[in-house]
Design an enzyme around this catalytic site. Structure first.
Site, PDB file in Angstrom:
ATOM      1  N   GLY A  21      -2.241 -16.695 -23.306  1.00  0.00           N
ATOM      2  CA  GLY A  21      -1.033 -17.441 -22.935  1.00  0.00           C
ATOM      3  C   GLY A  21      -0.229 -17.754 -24.193  1.00  0.00           C
ATOM      4  CG  HIS A  22      -1.791 -20.472 -27.072  1.00  0.00           C
ATOM      5  ND1 HIS A  22      -3.119 -20.643 -26.760  1.00  0.00           N
ATOM      6  CD2 HIS A  22      -1.217 -21.690 -26.904  1.00  0.00           C
ATOM      7  CE1 HIS A  22      -3.348 -21.905 -26.443  1.00  0.00           C
ATOM      8  NE2 HIS A  22      -2.209 -22.564 -26.511  1.00  0.00           N
ATOM      9  CD  GLN A  65       6.507 -21.477 -14.532  1.00  0.00           C
ATOM     10  OE1 GLN A  65       6.980 -20.348 -14.695  1.00  0.00           O
ATOM     11  NE2 GLN A  65       5.827 -21.814 -13.441  1.00  0.00           N
ATOM     12  CE  LYS A  66      -1.531 -25.026 -19.169  1.00  0.00           C
ATOM     13  NZ  LYS A  66      -2.686 -25.123 -20.004  1.00  0.00           N
ATOM     14  N   GLY A 115      -3.711 -25.140 -30.891  1.00  0.00           N
ATOM     15  CA  GLY A 115      -4.805 -24.248 -31.268  1.00  0.00           C
ATOM     16  C   GLY A 115      -5.703 -23.909 -30.091  1.00  0.00           C
ATOM     17  CG  MET A 127      -5.265 -17.311 -19.617  1.00  0.00           C
ATOM     18  SD  MET A 127      -4.900 -16.066 -20.854  1.00  0.00           S
ATOM     19  CE  MET A 127      -5.526 -14.625 -19.985  1.00  0.00           C
ATOM     20  CB  ILE A 172      -0.586 -15.759 -19.557  1.00  0.00           C
ATOM     21  CG1 ILE A 172       0.760 -15.443 -20.243  1.00  0.00           C
ATOM     22  CG2 ILE A 172      -1.531 -14.567 -19.631  1.00  0.00           C
ATOM     23  CD1 ILE A 172       1.573 -14.329 -19.614  1.00  0.00           C
TER      24      ILE A 172
HETATM   25  N1  LIG Z   1      -1.522 -19.863 -19.496  1.00  0.00           N
HETATM   26  C1  LIG Z   1      -0.445 -20.068 -20.243  1.00  0.00           C
HETATM   27  N2  LIG Z   1       0.623 -19.261 -20.135  1.00  0.00           N
HETATM   28  C2  LIG Z   1       1.744 -19.477 -20.891  1.00  0.00           C
HETATM   29  N3  LIG Z   1       1.869 -20.462 -21.787  1.00  0.00           N
HETATM   30  C3  LIG Z   1       0.825 -21.292 -21.931  1.00  0.00           C
HETATM   31  C4  LIG Z   1      -0.375 -21.147 -21.184  1.00  0.00           C
HETATM   32  N4  LIG Z   1      -1.230 -22.117 -21.550  1.00  0.00           N
HETATM   33  C5  LIG Z   1      -0.601 -22.849 -22.476  1.00  0.00           C
HETATM   34  N5  LIG Z   1       0.628 -22.361 -22.707  1.00  0.00           N
HETATM   35  C6  LIG Z   1       1.640 -22.932 -23.611  1.00  0.00           C
HETATM   36  O1  LIG Z   1       1.211 -22.866 -24.937  1.00  0.00           O
HETATM   37  C7  LIG Z   1       1.753 -23.964 -25.669  1.00  0.00           C
HETATM   38  C8  LIG Z   1       0.660 -24.663 -26.399  1.00  0.00           C
HETATM   39  O2  LIG Z   1      -0.210 -25.243 -25.438  1.00  0.00           O
HETATM   40  P1  LIG Z   1      -1.613 -25.851 -25.777  1.00  0.00           P
HETATM   41  O3  LIG Z   1      -1.967 -25.528 -27.187  1.00  0.00           O
HETATM   42  O4  LIG Z   1      -1.702 -27.231 -25.304  1.00  0.00           O
HETATM   43  O5  LIG Z   1      -2.550 -24.928 -24.907  1.00  0.00           O
HETATM   44  P2  LIG Z   1      -3.118 -25.121 -23.486  1.00  0.00           P
HETATM   45  O6  LIG Z   1      -3.877 -23.921 -23.119  1.00  0.00           O
HETATM   46  O7  LIG Z   1      -2.010 -25.629 -22.593  1.00  0.00           O
HETATM   47  O8  LIG Z   1      -4.165 -26.214 -23.731  1.00  0.00           O
HETATM   48  P3  LIG Z   1      -4.555 -27.419 -22.889  1.00  0.00           P
HETATM   49  O9  LIG Z   1      -5.918 -27.124 -22.442  1.00  0.00           O
HETATM   50  O10 LIG Z   1      -4.383 -28.437 -23.961  1.00  0.00           O
HETATM   51  O11 LIG Z   1      -3.576 -27.628 -21.782  1.00  0.00           O
HETATM   52  C9  LIG Z   1       2.433 -24.873 -24.646  1.00  0.00           C
HETATM   53  O12 LIG Z   1       3.821 -24.630 -24.660  1.00  0.00           O
HETATM   54  C10 LIG Z   1       1.803 -24.410 -23.359  1.00  0.00           C
HETATM   55  O13 LIG Z   1       2.628 -24.626 -22.218  1.00  0.00           O
HETATM   56  N1  BAL Z   2      -0.894 -28.519 -23.079  1.00  0.00           N
HETATM   57  C1  BAL Z   2      -0.323 -29.841 -23.128  1.00  0.00           C
HETATM   58  C2  BAL Z   2      -0.962 -30.664 -24.151  1.00  0.00           C
HETATM   59  C3  BAL Z   2      -1.943 -31.649 -23.650  1.00  0.00           C
HETATM   60  O1  BAL Z   2      -2.568 -31.420 -22.604  1.00  0.00           O
HETATM   61  O2  BAL Z   2      -2.124 -32.665 -24.297  1.00  0.00           O
END
Ligand SMILES: Nc1ncnc2c1ncn2[C@@H]1O[C@H](COP(=O)(O)OP(=O)(O)OP(=O)(O)O)[C@@H](O)[C@H]1O
Ligand code: BAL
Ligand SMILES: CC(C)(CO)[C@@H](O)C(=O)[O-]
EC number: 6.3.2.1
Length: 281
Positions: free
Chosen positions: A36-37, A148-149, A31, A184, A176
């Site tokens: 990015g999501h 890929q982040k 959430g 992001m 992204i």
């Molecule tokens: N900037 C981004 N570009 C592409 N995919 C992303 C990006 N940020 C997160 N994701 C992907 O979205 C999915 C859900 O990630 P998550 O909900 O943990 O979000 P997050 O932005 O990575 O949050 P966090 O701050 O927890 O790292 C994961 O597969 C993550 O790699």
């Molecule tokens: N985006 C990966 C989840 C975590 O940081 O816990």
């Protein structure tokens, strides 16, 4: 857009669609959605007929209770974004739905589990694979999208799939970024105005390595990238490494087929990660 809180409701929704031969994609998230999501949802739409997004802040992958407590949960905003993106259904279970009883989980994820994020967040990937396996069991998707982040996370999930021999296709989606380069992340919301500026050192140091890969040795590249962090206020580097993209061990030679530069740093009180793929076989 449908919203389900239980595995049973979700299963009942999916069954007739699967019987019709519809291809299902799962986009697992915690959430606090950003573009990015949404890019994962859009790529899912190109690879499947029905898109399920899960929103679940998974307690077993948090190694810092404060991080779990302050993880953002703007659910109305998330649902509006998913609806707008054309997501078909959201699965947002409570903790008791996913963890009805005390259980243990430990699988062999290979040595890469203990490197990089695994070193700084001990047990993190056991928690991640535990919940992703439960989500895969609930949805039984044809494909699942990951960013890929979280480069190491994708490797760990692929290792988990191999461990259980699950026939799910994993699609890795590009990172992204904000216009100024910051990757992001849901946790960016915790950055103060000053942190937000200092956080640019992560993407800048990675871009340096990308742009100058042919100009220096691996050692020089790492040293120059690390020098970006010296004197940046409130930024504490956990690691900056140019690693083999399969083993995550430090790269031994620039001729390796898979090379990725990965970084993690604390900016103010917020820990951020980022990476760039230099070479992929
Ligand atoms: N900037 C981004 N570009 C592409 N995919 C992303 C990006 N940020 C997160 N994701 C992907 O979205 C999915 C859900 O990630 P998550 O909900 O943990 O979000 P997050 O932005 O990575 O949050 P966090 O701050 O927890 O790292 C994961 O597969 C993550 O790699
Ligand atoms: N985006 C990966 C989840 C975590 O940081 O816990
Ligand atoms: C894959 C995931 C949804 C498992 O909780 C999480 O680690 C994330 O958001 O990257």
């Amino acid at each position: 857009m449908e919203i389900f809180k239980t595995k049973a409701e979700l299963g009942a929704y999916l069954k007739p669609l699967k019987d019709l031969g519809k291809k299902v994609a799962l986009v697992p998230t915690m959430g606090a959605l950003h573009n990015g999501h949404i890019s994962l949802i859009k790529l899912a739409q190109q690879n499947a007929d029905i898109i399920i997004c899960s929103i679940f802040v998974n307690p077993t992958q948090f190694t810092d209770p404060k991080d779990l407590e302050k993880y953002p949960r703007p659910i109305e905003h998330d649902l509006a974004m998913l609806n707008e993106a054309g997501c078909n259904a959201v699965f947002m279970p409570d903790v008791t739905e996913m963890y009805p009883k005390q259980e243990s989980w430990h699988i062999d994820l290979g040595n890469a589990e203990f490197l990089l994020e695994g070193e700084f967040r001990k047990g993190h990937y056991q928690g991640v694979t535990q919940i992703v396996k439960k989500l895969f069991d609930a949805v039984k998707p044809d494909v699942a999208m990951f960013g890929q982040k979280d480069f190491q996370q994708v490797l760990m999930i692929k290792n988990m799939l191999a461990y259980f021999k699950l026939p799910i296709k994993i699609i890795t989606c590009p990172i992204i970024r904000e216009d100024d380069g910051l990757a992001m992340s849901s946790r960016n919301i915790h950055l103060s105005a000053d942190d937000r500026i200092h956080a640019l050192v992560l993407s800048a140091s990675l871009k340096f390595v990308e742009d100058h890969f042919n100009d220096y040795s691996l050692k020089e590249l790492e040293a120059k990238a690390k020098a970006f962090y010296v004197g940046v206020p409130d930024v504490e580097l956990d690691y900056f490494t140019i690693a083999n993209g399969e083993t995550l061990e430090p790269a031994k030679s620039k001729d390796e087929n898979n090379l990725v530069a990965l970084v993690a740093a604390k900016v103010g009180s917020t820990r951020l990660i980022d990476n760039t793929i230099i070479k992929q076989a």
